[in-house]
Scaffold this motif. Structure first.
Motif: not given
Lengths: 222, 168
Positions: B109-110, B113, B125, B128
């Motif tokens: 996810f990080c 992003g 967004r 991510a």
């Protein structure tokens, strides 16, 4: 046939209550019953002390089990160092794939950092002195993303090619020495400039061969 | 459940950068070699066919040009993704002090992003969330595969004669 593990219901009902009917009380506190200590084995541990956590103190186990130092990643069997003759330098390595990953990773990150720093300075220099912060940031980011990946990619490509040829020569000759390194460096340099003509190929090959020789000397000398 | 097939944390970032970069370069060489070969014109003349049947017209130079210009970029993209993922993975491990399938999901996810940050908030967004879901699918498939593989060595109740279990 007598079942050895106590399977049938009659056996368990006749044998299980036997300790309860004896005179020995099943209490943990043994202080008042010292008079009939002959009936009970004196050294037998009581239930709570047996199950207490200090019974599993790893320092009381056999020292050769080595349980007190925890699990060490370097003790694992997969992490055996490469036993290729002549490959012992000051950098530990488990084989050609280790060399490839760490070599190209180091070169790529180093190239990225150097090119990024150069791009940072270039972006600051190119933007006008009285430009707003947003414009300056954009100029710096553009320069960083142009210079950094270019230098990083080139350095990473060189490292991959060098390590692949070095590993091939090591595998072919079954030992490692400076000739493998220098040969891999020369071939890498020639391949890197192979579309530019004979003279750039020769210059690049000589440069890479020299660099590989210096690197090989450094790793074996330290 | 610690993973001991990988190196310990700070140094594994270098390994991941290099491994992902190498994978990207080698895969990009194959991919863009074929693509450049197919996209280049083949002018078949008789002497060329007679000389070497497998190198036709502009195809060899087209393949080499495509590899030269594209393979390092693919490698760089792979390498930066893998390296940034590894940095986030190590950071999350250090913060949470445990290893479970949520570490790679959060790290993905990080990473998605961070790498899409220059496209604006919406782009970052979406990227991510996409990367997090992708990593969640990877982790789920990995868990399913390992449980499927370990099914063969699952301890089984021995088939007792008369159906009497042990230590009834």
């Amino acid at each position: 046939m007598v079942w050895p593990f106590g399977g049938s219901k009659n056996d368990t009902e006749s044998s299980a209550p036997a300790p309860v009917t004896s005179n020995e009380p099943l209490v943990v506190d043994r202080a008042p019953t010292t008079s009939d200590s002959s009936a009970a084995p004196s050294g037998s541990p009581e239930l709570p002390t047996f199950l207490s956590s200090e019974a599993f103190d790893v320092s009381k186990l056999h020292p050769l089990a080595g349980l007190d130092k925890g699990l060490e990643a370097l003790d694992l069997e997969d992490d055996a160092l490469s036993d290729l003759p002549g490959s012992k330098g000051f950098l530990p390595s488990r084989g050609w794939s280790d060399d490839l990953c760490y070599g190209s990773g180091t070169m790529y990150m180093g190239g990225l950092a150097l090119g990024g720093a150069y791009g940072f300075a270039e972006g600051l220099r190119q933007s006008p002195a009285n430009a707003p912060a947003k414009l300056k940031l954009n100029s710096v980011l553009n320069a960083v993303t142009r210079r950094g990946p270019y230098l990083g990619n080139s350095a990473g490509i060189l490292a991959i090619s060098y390590n692949v040829f070095n590993g091939l020569f090591d595998a072919y000759r079954s030992y490692h020495d400076a000739y493998n390194s220098v040969g891999a460096g020369i071939i890498t340099g020639i391949l890197f400039r192979s579309t530019k003509g004979i003279k750039p190929m020769a210059i690049s090959g000589a440069l890479m061969g020299t660099a590989a020789g210096v690197w090989s000397y450094l790793t074996s000398a330290i | 459940m610690a993973d001991h097939t990988r190196d310990p944390c700070p140094i594994v970032i270098v390994n991941d950068f290099g491994g992902a970069f190498s994978m990207g370069v080698i895969g990009g060489t194959i991919w863009h070699g074929i693509k450049g070969f197919r996209n280049s014109p083949s002018q078949l003349t008789l002497p060329e066919i007679a000389n070497c049947a497998f190198i036709q017209g502009e195809r060899r130079s087209g393949a080499i040009a495509a590899i030269r210009s594209r393979a390092p970029v693919v490698g760089g993209n792979f390498g930066s993704w893998g390296g940034v993922f590894s940095i986030f993975d190590c950071a999350i491990k250090g913060i949470r002090r445990k290893e479970d399938p949520f570490n790679p999901i959060l790290a993905g996810f990080c990473t998605g992003g961070a790498l899409a940050m220059r496209g604006g908030f919406k782009h970052a967004r979406n990227s991510a969330i996409t990367c997090g879901c992708l990593l969640a699918v990877f982790e789920g498939v990995g868990i399913a595969m390992s449980s499927y593989m370990s099914r063969a060595s699952k301890p089984q109740l021995p088939d007792m004669e008369g159906g009497v279990p042990l230590a009834a």
